[in-house]
Design an enzyme around this catalytic site. Sequence first.
Site, PDB file in Angstrom:
ATOM      1  N   GLU A 144       0.543  -1.276  -0.160  1.00  0.00           N
ATOM      2  CA  GLU A 144      -0.275  -0.171   0.077  1.00  0.00           C
ATOM      3  C   GLU A 144       0.641   1.525  -0.127  1.00  0.00           C
ATOM      4  OE1 GLU A 144      -3.073  -1.096   3.659  1.00  0.00           O
ATOM      5  OE2 GLU A 144      -3.981  -1.508   1.476  1.00  0.00           O
ATOM      6  N   GLU A 183      -3.643 -10.841   0.348  1.00  0.00           N
ATOM      7  CA  GLU A 183      -4.819  -9.938   1.137  1.00  0.00           C
ATOM      8  C   GLU A 183      -6.516 -10.962   1.303  1.00  0.00           C
ATOM      9  OE1 GLU A 183      -4.842  -6.758   3.692  1.00  0.00           O
ATOM     10  OE2 GLU A 183      -2.222  -6.568   3.265  1.00  0.00           O
TER      11      GLU A 183
HETATM   12  C1  GAL Z   1      -4.789  -3.577   4.179  1.00  0.00           C
HETATM   13  C2  GAL Z   1      -3.529  -3.592   4.943  1.00  0.00           C
HETATM   14  C3  GAL Z   1      -3.407  -4.296   5.943  1.00  0.00           C
HETATM   15  C4  GAL Z   1      -4.004  -4.258   7.096  1.00  0.00           C
HETATM   16  C5  GAL Z   1      -5.425  -4.785   6.398  1.00  0.00           C
HETATM   17  C6  GAL Z   1      -6.979  -4.548   6.742  1.00  0.00           C
HETATM   18  O1  GAL Z   1      -5.225  -2.965   3.129  1.00  0.00           O
HETATM   19  O2  GAL Z   1      -3.165  -4.011   3.847  1.00  0.00           O
HETATM   20  O3  GAL Z   1      -1.922  -4.109   6.374  1.00  0.00           O
HETATM   21  O4  GAL Z   1      -4.658  -2.733   6.790  1.00  0.00           O
HETATM   22  O5  GAL Z   1      -5.831  -4.060   5.210  1.00  0.00           O
HETATM   23  O6  GAL Z   1      -6.208  -4.840   8.577  1.00  0.00           O
END
Ligand code: GAL
Length: 952
Positions: free
Chosen positions: A414, A484
């Site tokens: 990010e 993620e």
């Molecule tokens: C993503 C980010 C993570 C964490 C997650 C939400 O956008 O890469 O570091 O913030 O969201 O828990």
Amino acid sequence: MSFRTPSVDYVEDVSPGSGALPPRAWYASSDAKSVSLNGSWRFRLSATADAEDDTFAEPGFDAGDWAEVTVPGHWVLQGHGSPVYTNHLYPFPVDPPHVPTENPTGDHLRVFDLPADWPADGGAVLRFDGVESCARVWLNGTDLGEFKGSRLPHEFAVGHLLKPSGNVLAVRVHQWSAGSYLEDQDQWWLPGIFRDVTLLHRPAGSALDFFVHASYDHVTGEGTLRVDSDVDGRVSVPELDIDVATGESVTVAVEPWTAETPRLYDGVLMTEGERVPLRVGFRTVVLEDGLIKVNGKAVLFKGVNRHEWHPVTGRALDLETMREDVLLMKRHNINAVRTSHYPPHPAFLDLCDEYGLWVIDECDLETHGFTEQDWRDNPVDDDRWTPALLDRAARMVERDKNHPSIVFWSLGNEAGTGRGLTAMAEWIHDRDPSRLVHYEGDWNCRDTDVYSRMYAFHDEVEKIGQGLDGGTHKRRELPFIQCEYAHAMGNGPGGLADYQELFEKYERLQGGFIWEWIDHGIQHPEFGYAYGGDFGEELHDGNFVCDGLVFPDRRPSPGLVEYKKVIEPVRIEGDPAGGTVRITNKQDFADLSALDFAWAYQVDGETVESGSLSVPPLAPGESADVKLPAPPANGPGGEAQWTVRALAAADTAWAPKGHVVAWGQVTVAERPVPCVTASAAPACGDGRITLGPAVFDARTGALRGVGGVEVSGLRLDVWRATTDNDDGAEWQSDTRYGVLWRTLGLHRMRHRLDGVELDGDALTVRTRVAPAAREVGLATVYRWVSDGDRLKLTVSVTPEGDWTVPLPRLGVRLGLPAADEVRWYGGGPGEAYPDTRTASMVGRWQSTVDELQTPYVRPQENGARSDVRWVEIGGLRIEGDPAFWFTARRWTTEQLDAARHRTDLTPGDTVWVNLDHGQHGIGSQSCGPGPLPRYFLRAEPAEFSFVISTAG
Ligand code: GAL
């Protein structure tokens, strides 16, 4: 008296620093000496970067009245200042590269002697494995330099400065620096020297840096080894009869390294001055036919994002904690880790090599806070910062390049898009063409070898799988991963099985990484585990930092148990028509020879016979229909299931023999529906109505007791203490049902009594359940009958008005005066909800009321057991028609809803039991999709029954 105000310009300097040695591979020499400088250090905290001069670095300085801190560690977790949690907001004004004047600065001092056998010749290197966020270092009064890059190693040449005794090592650490702009990860801000500090002897002729190239040719079955070394020497791998000069290639037959079969060969790099142990894993990673292939095969990542975390020591982890993470992952069928969002302690990567996990090694880079200003002035698109970005890339790649487990280098997380990222990608591709480059932030895939996203909803993932997502030409040629997904915050994540189905269906989808591994709760005397805001932070993101598959103490959450089942490496599917089970090897590389299979035949949840099942050692991707034995003859009638388990056939490095890897269940005879013939008539008198074993209040129709068991407050219940996923993320306002439910008033339903009727065999109580201020309601009828011994309650619910939201739950709740032991027949042993129930196994289970609770760091709905046929609790036996969801706790839903921490919950005298006909799905809307429509609990007419009796 001389007084020097040191220049602290370096703190806001965008350059990577000065004085440190070039980055190189991280290794432990077999014979060169080293001294750990971990331990107790003298410590002084100042409020600003320049509050104190640098005389403390001089030999002879008396720090006798300073405090002490443990290194590795964070001073804010050792009583000096406090931690701060923000997700993406910078906790200081955004004016790069400037940082606040209030800049907590920790002076660290350590005096050390060299061991008696420390060689007189050769050099020495002082290594820092991690310091947050900026450090300046002096040894014996000499300024060595300063550095940034918290989760990256920095070394200084110090041989010429060492004395046999009384060496004074002084380190000034600033919490905030220009580097902080590059480290805006979603985690606690925790300054300090939080990884090891080591002094390494460097004999003359010692190895400097080396690069182990160990590839595998899946066609020939041969591996090719070449070790490029800055210092010439020889490389030997005795097991392979390899003994070659550095820089020379040798090709021999080998067993390849994979995460499933982590075959390592011990070797040695011998230079004139030292021997360096090597652990060589042969494997080849390529992008081919639009797929990520290792050793010629496409791999499916069943991964997790791992931050380094310990509830007491923060990001300072000892080896045993790192090993525990790896063992837990392996035991839960996880095959991949993204080291979100920085290179981990190097020992963790050794463990990944050894136990077998695919690794995405991520650079310590995130500038997420710039999103608040439309990414203006983002350092990754500003050439002044590019040297710092390249320095970070190089420190990661050079340190970690010899790990076979690493298949991807990730540029960071990010950080928007920009020229700096491109420069990093180019450098990495050039330096290490043997691995692929990952970065999620660039959806056009300009710099990457994979199309990576986070939290894409199921329908979009499916489109991507079908190749219908469009995008740049380059992107369309690339495989897809979710770096993620499935946000594991609080109760959840839901919908895992649905994602996995997609990943397995479409070749282009090569799996994903759950967000995230562990809740970053901080052990706290008042709160149990603290989260954002608990330290008085002005700006914070609450419990968004507690979103892991394991609790802060590493106990697996139901989410991890569910994930284990969803990603199991063997699929076991029964055929309800009977006779066979279909076994499928879902691994990418290994056959099934490491597994034993066992069957059990259950009647009404009790195993009546069991045995072992012979399954051929299927190759990856193969299936076989395996015949089950004949069902036990003359067995008792009732509901019957086969349960087949795949177990570790022998002790492995990560689990004992017998460890359950996978299981499947099939029902071959259905449960007879409980039947109560209404034969006892209700009788009225003394303000009471009696019906069979039950007593009711004659005026309200409320149940007062069954047999000798007092019952209170039995009525319809639709509320649950909203989960983090119910409440959703703020950017998803139109579907945040937790918020919509509360707005509608579902947490404060009123129960209007419309009538208590005795008609023949039945007692009927008519009510309307509705929230104040709204016209929607639920016409609810309770109908009671009895056969003299048992009582049957039938609840009929008819929604009235325009229900535009689903219901949180639908069932009855009741209070029992005392209950401790619970026995049930149904899904277990753990918690389950409509879209988190894959791991729920039908059987006979028992627990205590306290053990039924799932300890989410922020209290919320938890602990339901699914598909419950009957439960015995507090002297009652309750059987469902149909099966139901069962929950019991020593506090009310309202108290659970109001609690911020577990320590807010105090057991009352009543045990509150929920018997639910339905539960709304869980989803992962705290950062992702809500429940899929098929898991919605819609407000629709419903009828369900319970048969209640006293437990025998
Ligand atoms: C993503 C980010 C993570 C964490 C997650 C939400 O956008 O890469 O570091 O913030 O969201 O828990």
